[in-house]
Scaffold this motif. Structure first.
Motif, PDB file in Angstrom:
ATOM      1  N   ALA A 157      -2.412  -2.622  -0.821  1.00 24.31           N
ATOM      2  CA  ALA A 157      -2.883  -1.316  -1.286  1.00 24.31           C
ATOM      3  C   ALA A 157      -3.883  -0.686  -0.327  1.00 24.31           C
ATOM      4  O   ALA A 157      -3.907   0.539  -0.162  1.00 24.31           O
ATOM      5  CB  ALA A 157      -3.507  -1.450  -2.678  1.00 24.31           C
ATOM      6  N   ILE A 158      -4.705  -1.509   0.309  1.00 22.67           N
ATOM      7  CA  ILE A 158      -5.757  -0.968   1.178  1.00 22.67           C
ATOM      8  C   ILE A 158      -5.172  -0.118   2.306  1.00 22.67           C
ATOM      9  O   ILE A 158      -5.616   1.018   2.523  1.00 22.67           O
ATOM     10  CB  ILE A 158      -6.645  -2.110   1.714  1.00 22.67           C
ATOM     11  N   PRO A 159      -4.126  -0.595   3.041  1.00 21.73           N
ATOM     12  CA  PRO A 159      -3.559   0.273   4.084  1.00 21.73           C
ATOM     13  C   PRO A 159      -2.432   1.189   3.602  1.00 21.73           C
ATOM     14  O   PRO A 159      -2.259   2.297   4.125  1.00 21.73           O
ATOM     15  CB  PRO A 159      -3.020  -0.728   5.113  1.00 21.73           C
ATOM     16  N   LEU A 160      -1.640   0.732   2.604  1.00 24.82           N
ATOM     17  CA  LEU A 160      -0.417   1.461   2.261  1.00 24.82           C
ATOM     18  C   LEU A 160      -0.663   2.700   1.404  1.00 24.82           C
ATOM     19  O   LEU A 160      -0.007   3.730   1.610  1.00 24.82           O
ATOM     20  CB  LEU A 160       0.570   0.534   1.542  1.00 24.82           C
ATOM     21  N   ILE A 161      -1.564   2.619   0.437  1.00 24.91           N
ATOM     22  CA  ILE A 161      -1.764   3.776  -0.443  1.00 24.91           C
ATOM     23  C   ILE A 161      -2.289   4.986   0.323  1.00 24.91           C
ATOM     24  O   ILE A 161      -1.747   6.099   0.173  1.00 24.91           O
ATOM     25  CB  ILE A 161      -2.679   3.415  -1.628  1.00 24.91           C
ATOM     26  N   PRO A 162      -3.312   4.845   1.175  1.00 23.98           N
ATOM     27  CA  PRO A 162      -3.739   6.032   1.935  1.00 23.98           C
ATOM     28  C   PRO A 162      -2.657   6.573   2.869  1.00 23.98           C
ATOM     29  O   PRO A 162      -2.568   7.787   3.084  1.00 23.98           O
ATOM     30  CB  PRO A 162      -4.951   5.513   2.731  1.00 23.98           C
ATOM     31  N   ALA A 163      -1.812   5.673   3.403  1.00 28.15           N
ATOM     32  CA  ALA A 163      -0.816   6.107   4.387  1.00 28.15           C
ATOM     33  C   ALA A 163       0.467   6.612   3.749  1.00 28.15           C
ATOM     34  O   ALA A 163       1.054   7.603   4.204  1.00 28.15           O
ATOM     35  CB  ALA A 163      -0.495   4.954   5.345  1.00 28.15           C
ATOM     36  N   LEU A 164       0.935   5.942   2.676  1.00 34.94           N
ATOM     37  CA  LEU A 164       2.254   6.243   2.119  1.00 34.94           C
ATOM     38  C   LEU A 164       2.231   6.686   0.664  1.00 34.94           C
ATOM     39  O   LEU A 164       3.264   7.101   0.134  1.00 34.94           O
ATOM     40  CB  LEU A 164       3.164   5.009   2.260  1.00 34.94           C
ATOM     41  N   GLY A 165       1.116   6.590   0.000  1.00 34.60           N
ATOM     42  CA  GLY A 165       1.041   6.968  -1.395  1.00 34.60           C
ATOM     43  C   GLY A 165       1.271   5.784  -2.319  1.00 34.60           C
ATOM     44  O   GLY A 165       1.694   4.704  -1.896  1.00 34.60           O
ATOM     45  N   TRP A 166       1.013   5.999  -3.621  1.00 34.46           N
ATOM     46  CA  TRP A 166       1.077   4.908  -4.590  1.00 34.46           C
ATOM     47  C   TRP A 166       2.502   4.437  -4.868  1.00 34.46           C
ATOM     48  O   TRP A 166       2.713   3.287  -5.273  1.00 34.46           O
ATOM     49  CB  TRP A 166       0.420   5.338  -5.898  1.00 34.46           C
ATOM     50  N   HIS A 167       3.511   5.287  -4.628  1.00 35.69           N
ATOM     51  CA  HIS A 167       4.892   4.951  -4.987  1.00 35.69           C
ATOM     52  C   HIS A 167       5.386   3.685  -4.293  1.00 35.69           C
ATOM     53  O   HIS A 167       6.128   2.891  -4.884  1.00 35.69           O
ATOM     54  CB  HIS A 167       5.830   6.117  -4.646  1.00 35.69           C
TER      55      HIS A 167
END
Length: 428
Positions: A157-167
């Motif tokens: 979640a730390i790198p992926l949510i800011p980059a790609l969103g919660w989906h």
């Protein structure tokens, strides 16, 4: 006992496959907590509504946990575990395409049914096949997959949510269909207890020979599908059943309440999202280390005193989290709290599985977790209500610490007879 001579390879396959499945159960637990800040922003919902949505998956888990005993009796532990993994993976992935909070909540409920059935089956299989003298340790090693999944969710979640969103976090939830199901179809053995109970003695004998263990005794003649439920409430087990349910309720309330709201609680105290998620990561990491140490101790001195100690550590560490403390102290407290919550539930599961006879094992664990899911449902809801009420976020820590004290009291009252049986590591 039938399970003491199982080959290391066979035991490793059972522990590894069940642990891998449980890892995605843990992933699903934590993934919602990691995405709450994003969901609050995108759908413009408040903490109270987010808490209710979080409860939908847990209601599904309650349904799945209560149904699993009957389904397992009909189809076997192996098929039911594989079906549970497939079911929750599909519905978790569909959450990524949810267009509204209502649809998202419905999908979380459906996925929860599969998740609710998974843990009782995995618990029953491990307790059946683990060597009696190392049963607690073997179980918590498998169950540590739960925290590994939580760590995976927090780390991604730390790198992926800011980059790609919660989906993307929910799309990852489809991985078990690809990673676990093919391996389980090929390598996971059926329960010998199930085969014998269904009269499939030749098949049981062949599997027992391959695993290098004895065939377990057949159940009494005339056994019925609901006998497991009757056992839970028979005079010998009634008091222990109620107390174990209360302990499970308290542990799961803390586990799901903390994992759901910990990032948002820390965000409310002005920590950045990355820092808040790192606390969640340490919380789950602490549960792994503590569970292994607790499992070793439980094999030596019995589960009851170790579970009571874990509840005490949860009450103290979570209570101290309400105080202002240096960051390094917070990390230490979150690590201890992770063991006192997730680790406590790990130890309770194996204690429940050993508390009942083999014929009622899956039912006992399933119903204990089913009642405990009421606590799991209440945890996220109560946390959301506190955050939405205008009270300080630290009131969540007061609540969870108080619940740990109740769990400690319930554990202390578990009948001595069951504790003695557990302490000498008799196989159920």
């Amino acid at each position: 006992m039938p399970t003491t001579n199982i080959s290391r390879r066979a035991l490793g396959l059972v522990v590894g496959l069940c642990g891998l499945a449980i890892a995605f159960d843990g992933y699903d637990l934590v993934v919602y907590g990691t995405t709450i800040p994003s969901l609050l922003k995108e759908w413009q919902i408040g903490p109270a509504e987010a808490g209710r949505i979080g409860g939908y998956a847990l209601i599904g888990m309650l349904v799945g946990a209560l149904l699993v005993g009957t389904i397992t009796d009909l189809y076997g532990r192996r098929k039911t575990l594989i079906g549970s993994v497939t079911w929750f993976s599909v519905f978790t992935a569909l959450c990524a395409a949810a267009p509204s909070p209502e649809v998202f909540g419905a999908l979380r409920f459906l996925g929860g049914i599969g998740l609710g059935g998974l843990m009782p089956i995995a618990c029953a299989l491990i307790i059946e096949y683990a060597p009696a003298e190392h049963r607690n340790l073997t179980y918590v090693v498998m169950q540590s997959g739960y925290a590994v999944g939580g760590i995976l969710a927090a780390s991604l979640a730390i790198p992926l949510i800011p980059a790609l969103g919660w989906h993307v976090m929910y799309l990852i939830g489809a991985a078990p269909v690809v990673l676990i199901v093919p391996l389980a179809l090929r390598y996971l053995p059926e329960s010998l207890e199930y085969l014998v109970s269904r009269g499939r003695t030749d098949e049981a004998a062949a599997l027992a020979k391959r695993l290098g263990i004895a065939v377990p005794p057949a159940p009494p003649a005339g056994a019925r599908w609901y006998d497991g439920v009757r056992t839970l409430f028979s005079g010998e087990y009634r008091r222990g059943t109620v107390l174990l349910w209360i302990a499970t309720f308290c542990a799961l309330l803390m586990v799901y309440g903390m994992n759901t709201w910990l990032p948002q609680i820390m965000r409310a105290q002005d920590y950045a999202l990355g820092s808040a998620l790192s606390f969640l990561l340490v919380f789950n990491l602490g549960s792994i280390v503590g569970s292994v140490l607790g499992g070793r101790a439980a094999d030596r001195i019995g589960s009851k005193p170790v579970i009571a100690t874990a509840f005490l550590l949860a009450a103290v560490s979570i209570g101290l989290l309400s105080l202002k403390a240096p960051t390094i102290a917070l990390y230490a407290l979150f690590a201890v709290a992770g063991y006192g919550t997730i680790g406590t539930q790990n130890l309770i599961n194996v204690h429940v599985g050993r508390y009942y006879p083999a014929s009622a094992r899956a039912t006992g664990v399933g119903w204990s977790l089913g009642f405990g899911r009421l606590g799991a449902i209440l945890g996220p809801i109560a946390g959301g209500l506190i955050l939405g009420s205008g009270l300080s976020a630290t009131w969540n820590f007061y609540l969870f610490a108080a619940v740990a004290v109740v769990g400690l009291a319930a554990t202390a009252l578990i009948p001595v007879r069951a504790a003695k049986r557990d302490s000498v590591a008799l196989a159920a």
